[in-house]
Write an enzyme that holds these catalytic residues in place. Structure first.
Site, mmCIF file in Angstrom:
data_model
loop_
_atom_site.group_PDB
_atom_site.id
_atom_site.type_symbol
_atom_site.label_atom_id
_atom_site.label_comp_id
_atom_site.label_asym_id
_atom_site.label_seq_id
_atom_site.Cartn_x
_atom_site.Cartn_y
_atom_site.Cartn_z
ATOM 1 N N ASP A 53 40.425 88.515 47.133
ATOM 2 C CA ASP A 53 40.944 89.323 48.416
ATOM 3 C C ASP A 53 39.488 90.047 48.745
ATOM 4 O O ASP A 53 38.737 89.746 49.292
ATOM 5 C CB ASP A 53 42.234 89.932 48.228
ATOM 6 N N THR A 105 38.733 93.172 42.057
ATOM 7 C CA THR A 105 39.191 92.653 40.653
ATOM 8 C C THR A 105 38.064 91.796 39.743
ATOM 9 O O THR A 105 37.773 92.235 38.722
ATOM 10 C CB THR A 105 40.646 91.689 40.723
ATOM 11 N N LEU A 106 37.568 90.791 40.500
ATOM 12 C CA LEU A 106 36.744 89.939 39.742
ATOM 13 C C LEU A 106 35.194 90.846 39.397
ATOM 14 O O LEU A 106 34.702 90.402 38.619
ATOM 15 C CB LEU A 106 36.521 88.715 40.678
ATOM 16 N N ARG A 151 56.540 82.628 43.258
ATOM 17 C CA ARG A 151 55.322 82.187 42.631
ATOM 18 C C ARG A 151 55.712 80.503 42.727
ATOM 19 O O ARG A 151 54.669 79.886 42.398
ATOM 20 C CB ARG A 151 55.449 82.800 41.346
#
Ligand code: IMP
Ligand code: MG
Length: 174
Positions: A100, A104-105, A162
């Site tokens: 997004d 995070t990465l 999920r």
């Protein structure tokens, strides 16, 4: 309860993952690959992908949480469950459900690189390019999707949905 509108069918998701598995098997030919699935969202994708990779695969899991509300990433990432195995010398492919903002990465990558893998690449089922705030190099992307909140195939709203076998847009309506 949100209404879920199908965005990518189960058939399309699975077909795309098969293509990605074939490409990864080709790119890493003659090597072994170590998949790191980021819990919990990427688990459904990681399992399906691992089944489509024809070179030797090992698998590990890491859980990260980012501070902030559930729909937005703060970029401050805390490892809440670390890997079981060292990654030094391994051909590591980090498997994510969705990228997004990229925060995070972007935060995780240097942490993992400092552990000395032979290589480190990123793979995601979904990417929202319009939402990117930091640049991350992602080698394998399943689908670029519009700026909508999606669920299914591992992705959740407050831990639900999920298990949907397809990717859907969660439309706000009660
Ligand atoms: P980033 O740090 O902003 O790239 O955040 C990525 C993380 O945000 C993903 O691993 C998901 O947990 C969560 N996320 C971002 N967009 C969505 C979405 O549309 N549905 C569900 N989770 C999302
Ligand atoms: Mg996630």
């Amino acid at each position: 309860m949100p209404k879920i509108r199908e965005l990518i069918s189960e058939e399309k998701v699975n077909a795309r993952i098969a293509e990605m598995g074939a490409k990864i098997s080709e790119d890493y030919k003659g090597k072994e690959i170590h998949l790191i699935a980021i819990l919990k969202g990427s688990v459904f994708f990681a399992c399906e992908l691992a089944k489509r990779i024809t070179i030797p695969v090992t698998l590990d899991f890491m859980s990260v949480s980012s501070y902030g509300n559930s729909r937005e990433s703060s970029g401050i990432v805390k490892i809440s469950k670390d890997l079981d195995e060292p990654i030094a010398g391994k051909e590591v492919l980090v498997v994510e459900d969705i990228i997004d903002s990229g925060k995070t990465l972007n935060h995780l990558k240097p942490m993992l690189l400092s552990r000395g893998p032979a290589s480190l690449k990123l793979c995601t089922l979904l990417s929202k390019p319009d939402r990117r705030e930091v640049d991350v190099d992602v080698e394998y992307i399943g689908f670029d999707i519009p700026d909508e909140f999606v669920v299914g195939y591992g992705l959740d709203i407050a831990q639900k949905y999920r298990n949907l076998p397809y990717v859907g847009i969660a439309e706000d309506d009660e």
